[in-house]
Design a protein around this motif. Structure first.
Motif, short mmCIF file in Angstrom:
data_model
loop_
_atom_site.label_atom_id
_atom_site.label_comp_id
_atom_site.label_asym_id
_atom_site.label_seq_id
_atom_site.Cartn_x
_atom_site.Cartn_y
_atom_site.Cartn_z
N HIS A 45 0.85 -1.20 0.00
CA HIS A 45 0.00 0.00 0.00
C HIS A 45 0.88 1.24 0.00
O HIS A 45 2.08 1.18 0.32
N TRP A 100 0.67 5.56 1.23
CA TRP A 100 -0.09 6.63 1.86
C TRP A 100 0.03 7.86 0.99
O TRP A 100 1.15 8.30 0.67
N VAL A 129 -4.39 9.27 2.90
CA VAL A 129 -5.30 8.16 2.60
C VAL A 129 -4.46 6.91 2.26
O VAL A 129 -3.50 6.99 1.48
N ILE A 154 -3.85 3.63 0.34
CA ILE A 154 -4.32 3.07 -0.94
C ILE A 154 -3.59 1.75 -1.19
O ILE A 154 -2.35 1.72 -1.27
N HIS A 194 -9.71 8.26 -5.35
CA HIS A 194 -9.39 8.59 -3.95
C HIS A 194 -9.28 10.11 -3.71
O HIS A 194 -9.05 10.53 -2.58
N ALA A 201 -11.50 11.72 -1.01
CA ALA A 201 -11.13 11.30 0.36
C ALA A 201 -9.86 12.05 0.80
O ALA A 201 -9.73 12.45 1.96
N MET A 202 -8.94 12.22 -0.13
CA MET A 202 -7.70 12.97 0.18
C MET A 202 -8.02 14.42 0.52
O MET A 202 -7.48 14.99 1.48
#
Ligand SMILES: Nc1ccn([C@@H]2O[C@H](COP(=O)(O)OP(=O)(O)OP(=O)(O)O)[C@@H](O)[C@H]2O)c(=O)n1
Ligand SMILES: C[C@](O)(CO)[C@H](O)COP(=O)(O)O
Length: 381
Positions: free
Chosen positions: A241, A243, A247, A249, A332, A335-336
């Protein structure tokens, strides 16, 4: 120029009026002017004074304590301006040699106007106040027609702060409970000479609704805007993942870094530091310091925005561009935006997060890492 307030000089800022002529849903001194209340700006001018007494209406006591308690003593005012002045003077009795009495509805008083009053008092004046010579012809009017001309020679428009030796102006108020439209009038009734110091057209009193527009124009001329940019790169490494802008991801690789390697948040943090001329993240959080290993990057962003606030700035907007082929940012981005606006305590429409590829060119195009650029603008006040 900063006001040099001598020891023994106190200030009273009057804010107990209801601002009927200005209209609106709350008294004018509590209304915002350039995103800060008129009263906060009026108080700023007296920040260098040892003692400041703020006089407010009983209905506003809670708001006043919430916003201004600490360096300021807050007392309840009276029915009239003079009654409010007397409340302020009583709170200062025996605690100061001189007092400057100021309308909380004058938010843009230039420092030289205040300094001029102080200098006159320091020079031995019992009373001193700023005025501006009248430059227009003065008419008397009746039923919409000019009935007479008043000679303007020697006429001044009175402003505040009006300065006095404290015992003399307190005695004047006690001797004249009928009051007057200003404190100079009461000093004169007691036979004290009053020195005229230099006023300023910028030292307007918000009285009518249109005065807010005038004050905003004056403020606009002096507005302090800062822009900063930030750029950061992190390489891909092992992991599942990344960051980005706060967020998490899922991805086939991770980003390598001393902290959580949130390249977007680092670029925005550096943009804020840049706007403040405060270096970059490395200066405030050295990579050599083990305590930041694996740290969540919101620590850095919170530090930068707190520093901006401590210096009197607020964020006007921030704009981050992430440069990568993958992961896809679009799903995303909102959300960010929400996460950054939460950390920065800024409305979401002041924060932008977008992305681009580099058309498969260069290290981002080859999928070796992610780059980010950011811009931040800060406004003083
Ligand atoms: N009882 C009062 C009346 C006025 N003031 C303050 O004195 C200053 C100058 O007064 P003015 O401009 O007349 O304010 P208001 O009385 O609020 O206005 P209005 O007459 O339109 O209601 C203002 O900072 C006001 O808050 C005060 O402290 N106590
Ligand atoms: C004190 C003052 O601001 C000097 O110009 C002015 O007299 C206040 O006037 P107000 O309209 O009675 O508040």
């Amino acid at each position: 120029m900063r006001v040099r307030a001598p020891a023994g000089h106190a200030a009273i800022v009057l804010a107990a009026g209801r601002g009927v002529r200005a209209g609106g849903t709350q008294p004018k001194q509590w209304c915002d002017l350039g995103s800060r209340p008129v009263l906060a700006r009026a108080l700023d001018a007296f920040a260098g004074f040892e003692r400041v007494v703020l006089v407010v209406h009983e209905d506003d006591m809670g708001a006043a304590i919430a916003q201004f308690s600490g360096p300021v003593t807050i007392v309840t005012g009276g029915e009239t301006r003079s009654a409010s002045v007397l409340a302020g003077l009583t709170a200062l009795e025996g605690q100061a040699s001189h007092v400057l009495i100021h309308d909380g509805a004058r938010p843009l008083t230039p420092a030289p106007v205040i300094q001029g009053v102080i200098d006159a008092l320091e020079g031995g004046a019992i009373a001193a106040a700023p005025g501006l010579p009248v430059s227009d012809t003065l008419w008397r009017g009746e039923a919409g027609h000019v009935s007479d001309i008043t000679p303007r020679d020697g006429l001044y428009r009175a402003q505040t702060p009006q300065g006095f030796r404290l015992p003399e102006i307190l005695a004047a108020h006690r001797a004249h409970p009928e009051g007057a439209t200003d404190d100079v009038a009461l000093a004169l009734k007691m036979g004290h000479p009053v020195a005229i110091t230099e006023g300023s057209e910028d030292n307007l009193k918000i009285t009518w609704p249109g005065d807010f527009t005038r004050a905003e124009k004056l403020l606009g001329g002096a507005v302090d805007i800062r822009l900063g940019n930030g750029f950061d790169v992190h390489a891909f490494g092992p992991g599942d993942h990344v960051w980005l802008c706060g967020v998490r991801i899922p991805h086939e690789a991770g980003l390598v870094g001393h902290s959580d390697a949130d390249v977007g948040m680092h670029a925005l943090t550096d943009a804020i530091y840049g706007a403040l001329a405060e270096g970059d993240i490395g200066r405030h959080f050295p990579p050599s310091d083990p305590q930041w290993k694996g740290a969540a990057s919101d620590i850095f962003l919170r530090h930068a925005i707190d520093l901006a606030r401590a210096k009197g700035f607020r964020l006007a907007n921030g704009d981050v561009t992430l440069i990568c082929e993958a992961p896809k940012i679009g799903p995303h981005a909102s959300a960010m935006q929400a996460r950054l606006s939460e950390i920065l305590q800024a409305e979401a429409d002041r924060i932008s997060v977008k992305a681009t590829t580099s058309e498969r060119l260069g290290f981002t195009g080859r999928g070796e890492g992610i780059a980010a650029i950011a811009t931040a603008s800060l406004i003083k006040g």
